[in-house]
Design an enzyme around this catalytic site. Sequence first.
Site: not given
Length: 220
Positions: A22, A82
């Site tokens: 994103d 992540y």
Amino acid sequence: MCRAADMLFGAGSLVSGCSRTDSGVHALDYAATLQTDSATVIPPEKLPSALNTFLPDDISVHSACVVDDGYSVRRHTLGKEYMYVINTAKYPDPFCVGRIWHYGHGLDTDKMKSAAGAIIGRHDFSAVMASGSDVTDTVRTVDRCDVIRQDDVIRIYVSADGFLYNMVRIIVGTLTEIGSGRRCPDEMAAIIDSRDRSSAGITAPADGLYLHKVFLDNIK
């Protein structure tokens, strides 16, 4: 990267990345393939420096190697990790604007760690997938979900064989609600089991999210 490759080898170079992220999300590790029909030959060990000459300051190539024809970095990605960074200090750090979530309130990391344990394993993670995704298989295996605190900074690490749309950001948002006392740690297991997005917490901002590691299988 495509523009840098075209400038280095000439137009027509093809760059394929291991994933998309994103807007506002960062990457400390990333993998991509570069294919070119150019007659220009650059040894792999010299390719990073050559590409970095044409790349903007916020992108840097660190290593390169030759792979077989038809190699797909997407198909050979075994998993990713992540990292999400939260600042709980009262005042924001001006040097970290856009690179960290300034939460600005205290969080109980013991409660967050307890809840994080419910995320580990193979589950249907529909409850932590944002609406708008066209993914039909929502089962993923998470092998790490750690909450680590250093002074006012909390780092949350999530490793999995794959991720759903906004999965980590929703996990982080839910964990912060648990750490703030608005939810109980025991709720996390029920949230995952519900497969219902409305049962989970907020979606944390993109600013604090980093693609930390990409796990590739043997490329030779």
